[in-house]
Design an enzyme around this catalytic site. Structure first.
Site, PDB file in Angstrom:
ATOM      1  N   GLY A 106       0.817  -1.221   0.000  1.00  0.00           N
ATOM      2  CA  GLY A 106       0.000   0.000   0.000  1.00  0.00           C
ATOM      3  C   GLY A 106       0.844   1.262   0.000  1.00  0.00           C
ATOM      4  N   ASP A 127      10.923   5.743  -5.925  1.00  0.00           N
ATOM      5  CA  ASP A 127      10.123   4.523  -5.779  1.00  0.00           C
ATOM      6  C   ASP A 127      11.012   3.284  -5.821  1.00  0.00           C
ATOM      7  OD1 ASP A 127       7.869   2.935  -5.378  1.00  0.00           O
ATOM      8  OD2 ASP A 127       7.553   2.654  -7.519  1.00  0.00           O
TER       9      ASP A 127
END
Lengths: 212, 596
Positions: free
Chosen positions: B214, B324
């Site tokens: 998540g 990321d």
């Protein structure tokens, strides 16, 4: 019983919106069980109906108004004047005025409200658009992310998760990416300047587990 | 022809059949679950060997009891019937179509004849590992209003008589391994807040441990443990400290509440020290300037006490992540040589493009050394004592700015696990080089359960280095004692292939977009065998043995990030490469063994 279920219209009418089959179904416990058993062999999922029982979770109904889903005006009713031509869609939820319930208890009710040039819309959208205002389900048909992206030049809606792109001016046709089908459209109407829902979604909202 | 009668007859027949099968199922399993499909009758199924702590600590060579085979995450099988001399005789023994699309990444986990495989959307299949006969199949009913950003699942854990699966709606489910009956299920977190799970759980010390996904949905990541028998929560350790806790100073304001740091790959475990080691993911939203600070314990390895969940140490691979670059792969536990000494090590080929060598101390993790294994233009230098990188700030994405950097957000190596062969002393890395990323940072507004990204994903692009015309994907082999690259196999395609190393001097991997599954000589990298499959092989391969026959098993089924990278590479290169979807379990054995 099965005959009755089969006679239900697939498109619900404005007078009997949402899920008319269920609304008219017998409420007697024994008969309901019989109905369930009878339908056991058919590929019919009762779950979709259970999800729709609470007003806050029910799919949009004819006569519902639309409210801002987020931002400073969250919860306020959206009027046609709030929408600018070809501007990024407004995220909205349906609201039943009589009960004062916003139907935001299910993500599947999230909507994208956009104003397009009515002259450019294909006839397939006549049933759904109201003077160029169009409401799409905001839930991507691939894996359920919210379709957030917008290109004002091409009027393409895009999903940030896996890059699916939909044509806002052409019934959310899939232009690119893994989405298997268009976003559902929600019919709108404008009466005396009030923007309301005119019926049920054009197709099932959300995504389906893809078996092949 | 009476058209009216037939539907009624048919309806009655279907009703009768469904009632009969339901009664049978009830009789056999005492289980009413409609989401359980039985294949073989219970009486015809093999007996089940309970999975004890002792077996988990020292698994038999013939079995593959967990995600990477052993707690050290080496992905190594001691079986050698299939070896470099005879692997050219390898042939499919049986296959099984899962009937599902999207990413099939789970290893077939094998315990004495039982094989357990998970698929996207949380189907769990139990098969007879000898012949592919379906024993039972559990199909989780997932809520229809959830988001599945990564439709995949990476397999099961085994403990006692139970098999465990972490689900997309953030539940941990325990099923009876022999019958498929759900013994208990425990909510780990609320999926409506953006939590989901894709990892294979870790079973150790009477507990089942899971982490949560998540990182793009504004979660606060954690690892949680549950009693293996009852499902009762045992402990929960957040990957982001709360105010006042050590490390909390690295998160300004309320950013700790929604800072991401998911954990979505199974941890390693050192039974001697009773310590688990987990890799952690990206900070959220993606732009580091939205949460100025180091952001502990994002993009780190953390060491947790298996019984209490207490943090025993950490090492952050890179601070204030803005690329990321999830560092979720758990480090491999292995001893390596440095300066004439044996180091009890943690080895991690990072998504940030560096190969990290660390030492697992008793109450802390020490930096040893690190070097790039693909082209990396972000780190200017690495502190030789602490391992902290210094950045070239032009390569650090920021809000309101477009930045290119190498490697791309998918990194030098994403989640597909590396493997280690203790005989060759080589670490095998499924790498990607020459693909750089371009990110446009933007402000993100937190909305519960919604994407909280901080980057314009519609403008997410790959930028190819000029060497990309020669290769992108690589299978690299590194000597862990010298920290030198021994050999490399290069592919035009990107590579998403998890690796299996075996004592037969072999390395097995797929991962390329041409749908091949291959075997290489472990010492030279020479291609020895290949099989074209139905789809791209991004599943974790395993090996097991039954009745004297060694098998290699893997799932083929392309999807998720491998597919998304293919789409962007197509855009960038002007190609139209298409990799078909659909999952199939493939099991191979030597031809002569097949014919017995």
């Amino acid at each position: 019983m099965k005959t009755k279920a089969r006679n239900c219209p697939t498109e619900s009418s404005a007078a009997n919106p949402g899920c008319p089959c269920r609304a008219n179904a017998p409420t007697h416990r024994g008969r309901r069980r019989a109905l369930k058993l009878g339908l056991l062999g058919a590929a019919w999922s009762p779950l979709t109906v259970f999800a729709a029982r609470k007003p806050g979770k029910m799919r949009p109904q004819a006569g519902d108004h639309l409210v801002f889903a987020y931002g400073e005006r969250q919860g306020e009713i959206i009027s046609p004047g709030d929408l600018t031509l070809n501007a990024k869609p407004i995220e909205a939820y349906p609201k039943q005025l009589a009960s004062n319930v916003i139907r935001d208890r299910s993500r599947l009710n999230a909507l994208l409200l956009v104003r397009l040039d009515p002259q450019t819309l294909p006839p397939t959208m006549d049933k759904y658009a109201a003077n160029g205002l169009v409401a799409y389900s905001a839930v991507c048909t691939h894996t359920g992310c919210t379709v957030e992206g917008w290109d004002p030049a091409t009027q393409q809606m895009s999903c940030p998760c896996h890059g699916s792109q939909y044509a806002a001016g052409n019934a959310a046709k899939v232009l690119m990416g893994p989405a298997p089908k268009p976003l559902a459209m929600l019919p709108l109407s404008i009466n005396s300047g009030e923007l309301t829902v005119a019926g049920a979604f054009s197709r099932k909202v959300g995504f389906k587990v893809n078996k092949y | 022809m009476n058209r009216r009668k037939h539907p009624i007859k048919l309806g009655l027949l279907i009703l009768a059949l469904s009632l009969t099968s339901a009664m049978q199922a009830d009789d056999l399993f005492n289980n009413n679950a409609s989401n359980l499909k039985s294949g073989t009758l219970l009486k015809d199924r093999p007996t089940y060997s309970p999975v004890t702590e002792q077996r988990l600590t020292k698994p038999e060579a013939r079995n593959w009891l967990m995600y990477r085979g052993t707690y050290d995450s080496q992905g190594y099988s001691p079986l050698d019937q299939i070896n470099a001399k005879n692997v050219h005789q390898l042939k499919p023994s049986w296959t099984f179509s899962t009937g599902m699309r999207e990413a099939h990444q789970a290893p077939p986990v094998v315990n004495d004849g039982y094989m357990f495989v998970t698929t996207p959307h949380n189907h769990l299949l139990a098969l007879d590992a000898r012949n592919g006969e379906l024993l039972w199949r559990y199909e989780r009913e997932l809520p229809e209003d959830q988001v599945q950003m990564h439709p995949t699942n990476r397999g099961v854990a085994l403990h006692g008589d139970y098999v465990y699966m972490a689900t997309a709606d953030a539940y941990l489910v325990a099923l009876n391994a022999r019958t498929g009956k759900v013994e208990w299920e425990q909510e780990v977190e609320d999926y409506a807040s953006g939590y989901y799970m894709t990892m294979a759980p870790l079973a150790a010390s009477g507990k089942i441990m899971v982490g949560v996904s998540g990182g793009e949905f504004g979660i606060r990541g954690f690892i949680a443990a549950f009693d293996a028998k009852t499902g009762k929560p045992a402990w929960k350790t957040y990957t982001i400290p709360a105010p006042g806790e050590p490390g909390s100073e690295s998160w300004p304001g309320d950013t700790w509440k929604t800072g991401g740091v998911p954990v979505w790959i199974t941890g390693s475990y050192d039974p001697a020290s009773k310590t688990t080691y987990w890799g952690t993911g990206n900070g959220g939203p993606w732009m580091g300037d939205a949460r100025p600070g180091d952001n502990l314990y994002a993009t780190s390895v953390i060491a947790l006490d298996v019984d209490s969940g207490k943090l025993r140490g950490h090492h952050q691979y890179h601070w204030n992540d803005s690329w990321d670059w999830d560092e979720v792969s758990a480090p491999l536990l292995l001893d390596f040589q440095r300066n004439g000494k044996t180091v009890k090590g943690l080895v991690h080929p990072g998504r940030n493009g560096y190969l990290w060598f660390l030492e697992r101390g008793k109450e802390k993790i020490n930096f040893v050394d690190a070097k790039p294994y693909v082209k990396q233009d972000v780190f200017k230098s690495i502190d030789p004592v602490t391992g902290r990188p210094e950045y070239n700030l032009e390569r650090k994405p920021a809000t309101g700015k477009v930045t290119t950097f190498c490697p791309s957000s998918w990194g030098g190596k994403d989640w597909p696990p590396a493997a280690f062969n203790p005989q060759t002393r080589l670490l095998y890395i499924p790498a990607n080089d020459n693909v750089c990323g371009k990110l446009k940072g933007q402000e993100a507004e937190y909305r519960e359960g919604q994407l909280y990204l901080g980057a314009a994903l519609e403008e997410f692009e790959v930028v190819l280095h000029e060497d990309a015309k020669d290769y992108i994907g690589e299978l690299q082999a590194w000597n862990v004692d010298t920290a030198e690259k021994a050999w490399s196999v290069k592919f035009k395609s990107h590579n998403w292939g998890p690796i299996l190393a075996t004592a037969g001097d072999l390395v097995f991997a797929g991962g390329t977009n041409d749908r091949y599954f291959r075997a290489y000589n472990a010492r030279s990298g020479k291609l020895l065998w290949q099989q074209r499959t139905n789809s791209g092989v991004i599943g974790v391969p395993v090996s097991y043995e039954i009745d004297g026959v060694q098998y290699i098993a893997v799932q083929s089924g392309y999807g998720v990030d491998a597919e998304r990278e293919q789409a962007l590479l197509n855009l960038s290169k002007g190609t139209t490469t298409y990799v078909p979807q659909g999952g199939v379990i493939w099991v191979f054995a030597l031809e002569k063994e097949n014919n017995q």
